[in-house]
Write an enzyme that holds these catalytic residues in place. Sequence first.
Site, mmCIF file in Angstrom:
data_model
loop_
_atom_site.group_PDB
_atom_site.id
_atom_site.type_symbol
_atom_site.label_atom_id
_atom_site.label_comp_id
_atom_site.label_asym_id
_atom_site.label_seq_id
_atom_site.Cartn_x
_atom_site.Cartn_y
_atom_site.Cartn_z
ATOM 1 N N GLU A 64 0.804 -1.225 0.000
ATOM 2 C CA GLU A 64 0.000 0.000 0.000
ATOM 3 C C GLU A 64 0.841 1.280 0.000
ATOM 4 O O GLU A 64 0.782 2.080 0.947
ATOM 5 C CB GLU A 64 -0.959 -0.007 1.197
ATOM 6 C CG GLU A 64 -1.952 -1.158 1.160
ATOM 7 C CD GLU A 64 -3.002 -1.071 2.255
ATOM 8 O OE1 GLU A 64 -2.889 -0.187 3.135
ATOM 9 O OE2 GLU A 64 -3.943 -1.886 2.238
ATOM 10 N N GLU A 86 -5.051 -8.730 0.956
ATOM 11 C CA GLU A 86 -5.723 -8.368 2.210
ATOM 12 C C GLU A 86 -7.204 -8.195 1.934
ATOM 13 O O GLU A 86 -7.597 -7.560 0.960
ATOM 14 C CB GLU A 86 -5.199 -7.057 2.814
ATOM 15 C CG GLU A 86 -3.825 -7.112 3.416
ATOM 16 C CD GLU A 86 -3.421 -5.793 4.051
ATOM 17 O OE1 GLU A 86 -4.328 -5.026 4.464
ATOM 18 O OE2 GLU A 86 -2.217 -5.521 4.131
#
Length: 485
Positions: A184, A390
């Site tokens: 991320e 995720e």
Amino acid sequence: MTTNEFRTDAPSTLRFPAGFRWGTATAAYQIEGAAQEDGRGASIWDTFSRTPGKVLHGDTGDTAADHYHRMREDVALLKELGVSDYRFSVAWPRVQPDGRGPASTKGLDFYRRLVDELLDAGIRPVATLYHWDLPQQLETVPPGDSATDGGWPQRETAERFADYTRYVAEALGDRVATWITLNEPWCAAFLGYAAGIHAPGRTDPAAALRAAHHLNLAHGRSVQALRAALPASAEISLTLNLFALRPARDSGADREAVRRIDAVGNRLFLDPVFHGRLPEDLVRDTAEVTDWSFVHDGDLEAIATPIDSLGVNYYAPMVVAAGTNTSNTSPSSSPPPSRSPWPGAAADVRFRPAPGPRTAMDWPVDADGLYELLTRLRDELPHTPLLITENGAAYHDYADPEGRVHDPQRIAYLHQHLAAVGRAIADGADVRGYFVWSLMDNFEWAYGYSMRFGIVHVDFASQRRTLKDSARWYAGVVARNGLEA
């Protein structure tokens, strides 16, 4: 594995493709603890969490879930769940305490032991090289240095990341077959350097854009280092928290707002990595913030070094409208910041709440957003396999008097999202695996220990682990490689 093997064997069972990878995921700072043991250096999250007012209740990751000392117990839990894969992150300051210089033998030894334990349990290790724990010494500007800031806004940090990559690849490359460079980078750049709600807590939109570019460059340099050190069979990936975006209304103004957020939230990372270019509209949008002169000749070619798969993190969709709101945030950037994490879009964009049930984080539960995202990637990156690296939800879980943890809302969330993954596979998306976030309750960044994402409950006072109902449910999904409808 073909891309259309998701099927229904019977009205009650939805089967995933043969060889589908089932896993769970964690991050070093959120679970390891042992923050000052065996020579580990400080990270920006150590500094940030110890700064009054930055993390709820003043919580830190000093102990977290004590995984550093309970690693074998945690791998035993993974084996009990029956997962094929485990995604963990390597703590950069545990390997290179100052972000420069030689590697720490003790630091690397911990990850050697973890990998060996996983392999002995029949679990494939998936190593993430950066999950936000930048060594503090790289963020700190030395006295007398002409730079105005350190950390990811500095080009040198990308080069130091390549050095660190080489140390880890040399130590683990003979046993780890799947590598993820960054987790991320949008969050690291814009929550850390623009909104100030993540470490290092700065609020400079120009610095955030420099950070985003240097994170992209760090990814490219890391891929090059991994290619040089690893067997040709190694899988190299990148994990992005891509945003599933919807206009609030069917209007030109709201579609323009979506375009702006897509540019800085999605295409700032997708375009350089997969196409070797910056989004031209983003450069125009941010002209008053920066001139992009920090992009040097050869950078985009390095960033576009080919990778083998793309990791996708998804939690909730975003509903976007035209308007002005300087506290603009997103479903994955809590608590709401006082400064916008959207350079080039803050003056023209605001967000509307999506309908439907909410998690404890106040994020909407909407699995259609995951389907929309996966089918977009199917169309835009048709030759790139995808991993859901995720996906999960926080709820206010607790152990009942018998010591059991019932979490039916999480089971419903996971079921809906896995069904969406299956639907995307049936419609041609090349999704190869799914990793629940998270294996266990942990330090949830600015929320400290107040939010629980784990399928394993952790009593942080005793460090006792307890399988939640969702863990047992997930083990069943893994065992039959499918969902009961």
